[in-house]
Design a protein around this motif. Structure first.
Motif, mmCIF file in Angstrom:
data_model
loop_
_atom_site.group_PDB
_atom_site.id
_atom_site.type_symbol
_atom_site.label_atom_id
_atom_site.label_comp_id
_atom_site.label_asym_id
_atom_site.label_seq_id
_atom_site.Cartn_x
_atom_site.Cartn_y
_atom_site.Cartn_z
ATOM 1 N N ARG A 181 0.964 -1.434 -0.015
ATOM 2 C CA ARG A 181 0.267 -0.144 0.099
ATOM 3 C C ARG A 181 0.715 1.043 0.043
ATOM 4 N N GLY A 184 1.630 3.992 2.413
ATOM 5 C CA GLY A 184 2.384 3.952 3.232
ATOM 6 C C GLY A 184 3.225 5.341 3.305
ATOM 7 N N GLU A 185 1.859 6.312 3.814
ATOM 8 C CA GLU A 185 2.066 7.840 4.142
ATOM 9 C C GLU A 185 2.587 7.984 5.317
ATOM 10 N N ARG A 186 3.835 8.234 5.773
ATOM 11 C CA ARG A 186 4.245 8.674 6.525
ATOM 12 C C ARG A 186 3.880 10.045 7.843
ATOM 13 N N LEU A 187 3.444 9.394 8.711
ATOM 14 C CA LEU A 187 2.982 10.738 9.960
ATOM 15 C C LEU A 187 4.220 10.554 10.546
ATOM 16 N N ILE A 206 -3.796 2.014 9.204
ATOM 17 C CA ILE A 206 -2.933 2.342 9.424
ATOM 18 C C ILE A 206 -1.934 1.481 11.200
ATOM 19 N N ASP A 219 -1.818 1.773 4.490
ATOM 20 C CA ASP A 219 -2.230 3.400 4.098
ATOM 21 C C ASP A 219 -1.430 4.080 4.888
ATOM 22 N N TYR A 220 -1.406 4.031 6.636
ATOM 23 C CA TYR A 220 -0.563 5.501 7.172
ATOM 24 C C TYR A 220 0.304 4.359 8.322
ATOM 25 N N CYS A 221 1.787 4.991 7.949
ATOM 26 C CA CYS A 221 2.532 4.688 9.023
ATOM 27 C C CYS A 221 2.978 5.616 10.246
#
Lengths: 268, 334
Positions: free
Chosen positions: A241, A243-246, B296, B311-313
């Protein structure tokens, strides 16, 4: 009933801890599994533990039966160290490429060759293929009753069997009589560790290697040739996927997650 | 014109209620029938006093229903169920037989395949049916690391099992189908019943079933303790969601039990939102969540494989992030 003769079906499998490193050869499309350490299939240890406990209760004998290449002997020895009395390795080039039905034919032939067998135990499923077919199929080929996914088992001195078979939410209680094949669920018991005396004793326990001819099997009924299913291409599942880093402090990260929850409709 | 392909779906019922997985498989059978252009979907229901259940099956995609209603079939048991099904299959000769890989289906399918001497593919993640009747069955191996094609070129029927949660049911309110009432006495003889199912004990686990939850908070080995695990439970509670786990966390005894384990040897789930904490991301877990809406993941290790499948790491300590998240969600709700 004078003691129990129990066969335990065991399978050496590549260590599940190493499955991440399994690759498909891009040229040949064949699985590269060299160098992966083999272990005794985890569920089979629970089957062996159940066998050892039954023999402690009723007396008798435990023989492990495995269809595997000759180099599997080292792995199978762990079962001897746990307390099995003997191991039979069913090994022949003709067995290669077998699906579960062709495998079950070989295992059933091994059990028949052993002679007197009251009970066959196996792990409900293997860690590598994980089909959970073998206990039922061996039972069918031997023509005796069988159960799988068994979480609780009681055998009385008149050879009556009571068992609990795991269902989605709960279990079904089943009654029957020996001889029987039972697929043991990992929930049934906790396998014993091997001890140093056990490991030493294992060195002197009998190990037999039997091939196609010893078992009196038709080459057309075993291996890839005897398998009703045939394999096609292998692939890796596509799981990747975006994989947007926060990034940021915990409060900032939590705020971002709350926003994602809102936009995905789980939080108003 | 090519022969009309016939696809059977064996319907599982528990206490007169159709198992969700059977309707999911029936949904897939409808799709296969459409792919092969000229196929018929047949549902086969076994049980005792299950007429009303059989009447519903056309609405879920069955063109025809074989109903075997017999008091001896009240509880599932492999001798009785396989005898009835084997006789029906030998008589009707379907091309494809699909069975849900529930606890009982996982036993019934290999039993039948061995009796019929045919091939069976376990836990298919997808199926394709060609116009010539060839079924391509895709199966996971090595805990989902590898997907292999399986064919059953010669023997019939081609048999496959499918785990719960893999496919979606269809609802066709207007659809009707033929219901064929079979005679149990001619399909099952008392003499061949060797095992007796004496009772079914239902142990409904508390809380939201993981396969129905819109939000799943999942934890793995990295959670570290039963005490930390409560944080996941509190978070899930805010959404009326469920807590899922990996095998290592289950083995530690922190979790709600085996029915909450996600992955190739556990449940397949598709929540709207999945939040994983302390999970490295082994493929055998990830295959169980791949159809989730939003994924997430929170993990201290920036290189954790789970980040490739998310989708969110969030590369941070869950002990810092989750309490803060819980507080903000609670504030947001007031």
């Amino acid at each position: 009933m004078k003691g129990l003769n129990i066969s335990v079906l065991v399978k050496p499998v590549p260590d599940p801890g190493c499955y991440e490193s399994i690759q498909i050869d891009p040229q040949t499309g064949i699985l590269v599994r060299e160098g992966l350490p083999n272990i005794l299939n985890p569920a089979d240890k629970h089957a062996l533990e159940a066998a050892l406990q039954l023999v402690e209760q009723h007396s008798g004998r435990v023989v492990m039966v495995s269809m595997a290449p000759p180099n599997a002997l080292e792995t199978v020895k762990e079962g001897l160290a746990m307390g099995a009395d003997e191991a039979w390795l069913l090994s022949d080039r003709a067995f290669a490429g077998a699906d579960t039905l062709a495998t079950s034919r070989v295992l059933a032939a091994g059990i028949k060759k052993l002679g007197l067998c009251d009970l066959v135990l196996a792990g409900s499923e293997s860690a590598d293929g994980g089909t959970a077919h073998v206990p039922s199929q061996v039972g069918e080929i031997l023509g005796i009753s069988h159960l799988t996914n068994v979480t609780w088992l009681n055998i009385d001195t008149d050879a009556n069997v009571r068992a609990r078979m795991k269902m989605e939410n709960g279990y079904i209680e089943v009654e029957g009589a020996l001889p029987m094949v039972i697929g043991v669920s990992r929930g049934m018991n906790v396998p014993r560790y091997t001890s140093l005396p056990g490991i030493l004793a294992a060195q002197d326990k009998p190990v037999k290697v039997l091939g196609l001819n010893n078992l009196g099997l038709d080459p057309g009924s075993v291996g890839l040739a005897g398998s009703p299913t045939q394999p096609g291409k292998l692939s890796r599942p596509e799981l990747k996927r975006q994989g947007e880093r926060l990034e940021g402090e915990p409060a900032e990260l939590a705020k971002r997650i709350v926003a994602i929850m809102r936009s995905s409709g789980v939080l108003s | 014109m090519e022969k009309k392909q016939v696809i059977w779906v064996i319907i599982e019922q528990v206490q007169g209620k159709t198992a969700a997985v059977s309707l999911e498989v029936l949904g897939k059978a409808c799709q296969l029938a459409a792919e092969a252009a000229n196929a018929q979907v047949v549902a086969v229901a076994l049980g005792s006093a299950i007429g009303p259940l059989a009447q519903q099956l056309p609405k879920h995609g069955a063109d025809k229903v074989f109903l075997v209603d017999d008091p001896r079939l009240e509880l599932y048991q492999n001798d009785t169920y396989s005898s009835v099904l084997r006789r029906l299959i030998e008589r009707e000769r379907p091309d494809v037989v699909l069975i849900g890989a529930s606890a009982s289906g996982e036993e019934l399918a290999p039993t039948l395949a061995a009796q019929l001497g045919t091939g069976l593919a376990a836990h298919c993640t997808n199926l394709r049916l060609a116009a010539d009747g060839t079924l391509t069955m895709l199966v996971p191996a090595f805990g989902g690391q590898v997907i292999g094609e399986i064919f059953c070129p010669v023997q019939r029927p081609q048999m496959a099992t499918i785990k719960p949660g893999v496919f979606s049911p269809v609802g066709l309110a207007e659809r009707t189908g033929e219901i064929v009432q079979e005679d149990g006495a001619s399909l099952l003889y008392d003499a061949e019943i060797r095992l007796r199912a004496t009772r079914l004990v239902v142990e409904e686990p508390p809380g939201m079933p993981i396969e129905q939850a819109d939000v799943i908070v999942a934890g793995g080995w990295g959670i570290g303790s039963r005490e930390n695990w409560r944080l996941l439970e509190e978070l899930a509670k805010e959404f009326n969601g469920a807590v899922g786990c990996t095998r290592p966390a289950l083995d530690q005894g922190w979790t709600g039990g085996e029915h909450t384990m996600i992955g190739s040897s556990g449940k397949t789930v598709r929540p709207k939102l999945y939040l994983g904490a302390g999970i490295s991301g082994a493929a055998h877990h990830m295959v169980g969540i791949k159809d989730s809406g939003v994924i997430i993941s929170v993990n201290r290790d920036k290189t954790a494989p789970i980040f490739q499948f998310s989708d969110y790491c969030v590369a941070a300590d869950f002990r810092d992030v989750l309490p803060e998240l819980l507080a903000q969600i609670r504030r947001a709700k007031h």
